[in-house]
Enzyme design. Structure first.
Site, PDB file in Angstrom:
ATOM      1  N   ARG A   1       0.670  -0.875   0.123  1.00 14.27           N
ATOM      2  CA  ARG A   1       0.145  -0.357  -0.352  1.00 14.27           C
ATOM      3  C   ARG A   1       0.460   1.346   0.061  1.00 14.27           C
ATOM      4  NH1 ARG A   1      -3.553  -3.126  -1.603  1.00 14.27           N
ATOM      5  NH2 ARG A   1      -5.643  -3.252  -1.059  1.00 14.27           N
TER       6      ARG A   1
ATOM      7  N   HIS B   1      -1.029   0.052  -9.868  1.00 15.90           N
ATOM      8  CA  HIS B   1      -0.723  -0.783  -9.409  1.00 15.90           C
ATOM      9  C   HIS B   1      -1.344  -1.776 -10.192  1.00 15.90           C
ATOM     10  CE1 HIS B   1      -3.716  -1.240  -5.329  1.00 15.90           C
ATOM     11  NE2 HIS B   1      -3.656  -2.380  -5.685  1.00 15.90           N
TER      12      HIS B   1
END
Length: 311
Positions: free
Chosen positions: A226, A274
């Site tokens: 993250r 991502h």
């Protein structure tokens, strides 16, 4: 009874998920919108980044099944029903994809391939030093489902892997350490640090100036977990000073990464959008369906989240 599908997704992705979930559970009734007249019929919620308050007031809810591996966004909703089991997505296909990405990043750092890419832009032909895999220590932060898959792939490729987690864990071929007191010693050994920790209050901002200073000069960072694990300004300072050599980043505080962010243009940062381990709706829908059937049959549920720990 019925299943609420609550997701913030583009319309085509939303429709695809709903079709796959319905195909996996043909005897279930899915609804994509709440209706006050029928809220009491909803006993299961399948969610993907649901809006805050999406599940508030569902009195008969018995299971919240996330389609994402990370559940910090779901847990951040103060209206989330407190006594309803929450299950996260654990998909072997995602674990395999994450292991592939981590191996690519580690191999590229070990073999100097990012340096070669920069040389191509400059039209410069210059072989780069390439230590053997067994001469490189990889510190793997996080030994959950994905972390274990990554650890095994790296060990199989010949790297010395030191794994770290908050709780004790054991993975074949990995030197495992646990607890906050052992982290500085783990970082001090690492030529490459790969982060796969869950995002919790204790891990937010973990990769900061202090952590970077504990790594050897010339070490590199790979963040596949993250964005909030990293203090951006302090990572940039460590790269600019030359203490850290390179950073491979797949996740960010704000996504998409703003066009003005210095990560885009930094010569020692590789940006990925991502994509390290994308959820595959085809397999994930089947895994979610398995938990739904387990609930219906009174069987144990898989991959339940410990809310106190955040994962």
């Amino acid at each position: 009874m019925s299943i609420l599908f609550s997701a913030r997704l583009p319309s085509d992705e939303h429709a695809r998920w709903l079709d796959l979930l319905q195909a996996a559970l043909p005897d279930e009734v899915f609804v994509a919108r709440r209706d006050a007249a029928h809220d009491d019929d909803i006993d299961i919620a399948v969610v993907a980044n649901p809006p805050p308050g999406a599940l508030h007031g569902l009195r008969n809810l018995k299971l919240i099944q996330s389609l994402w591996a990370g559940v910090e966004t779901v847990l951040a909703d103060p209206t989330l029903p407190a006594d309803v089991p929450l299950a996260r997505m654990v998909d072997p296909a995602m674990n395999a994809a994450m292991a592939e990405t981590a191996l690519w990043a580690v191999l590229s750092l070990q073999r100097g391939f990012f340096d070669c890419a920069a040389q191509q832009i400059a039209r410069r032909w210059q072989p780069v030093p390439q230590p053997r895999a067994d001469e490189v220590t990889v510190a793997l932060l996080g030994l959950g489902q994905m972390g274990r898959a990554v650890a095994l792939r790296l060990v199989q490729s010949g790297y010395r892997v030191v794994g770290w987690s908050m709780r004790e864990a054991s993975v074949a071929g990995v030197i495992a350490c646990s607890g906050e007191s052992t982290l500085p010693g783990v970082l001090a050994q690492a030529g490459i640090v790969v982060n796969l920790l869950p995002l919790t209050a204790r891990t937010r901002g973990l990769l900061d100036a202090r952590a970077f200073a504990q790594m050897p000069a010339g070490a590199s960072v790979v963040n596949l977990a993250r964005g909030a694990h990293v203090v951006d300004a302090e990572l940039l300072a460590a790269l600019d000073s030359g203490h850290l050599k390179h950073a491979v980043l797949d996740v960010f505080h704000t996504e998409p990464l703003p066009a003005a962010h210095p990560f885009w243009s930094h010569p020692n940062v590789t940006v990925l959008p991502h994509v390290a381990a994308q959820t595959d709706p085809r397999s994930a829908a089947l895994i979610a369906a398995r938990n739904v059937r387990s609930l219906r049959d009174g069987q144990p549920l898989l991959h339940l989240v410990d809310r106190a720990r955040g994962y």
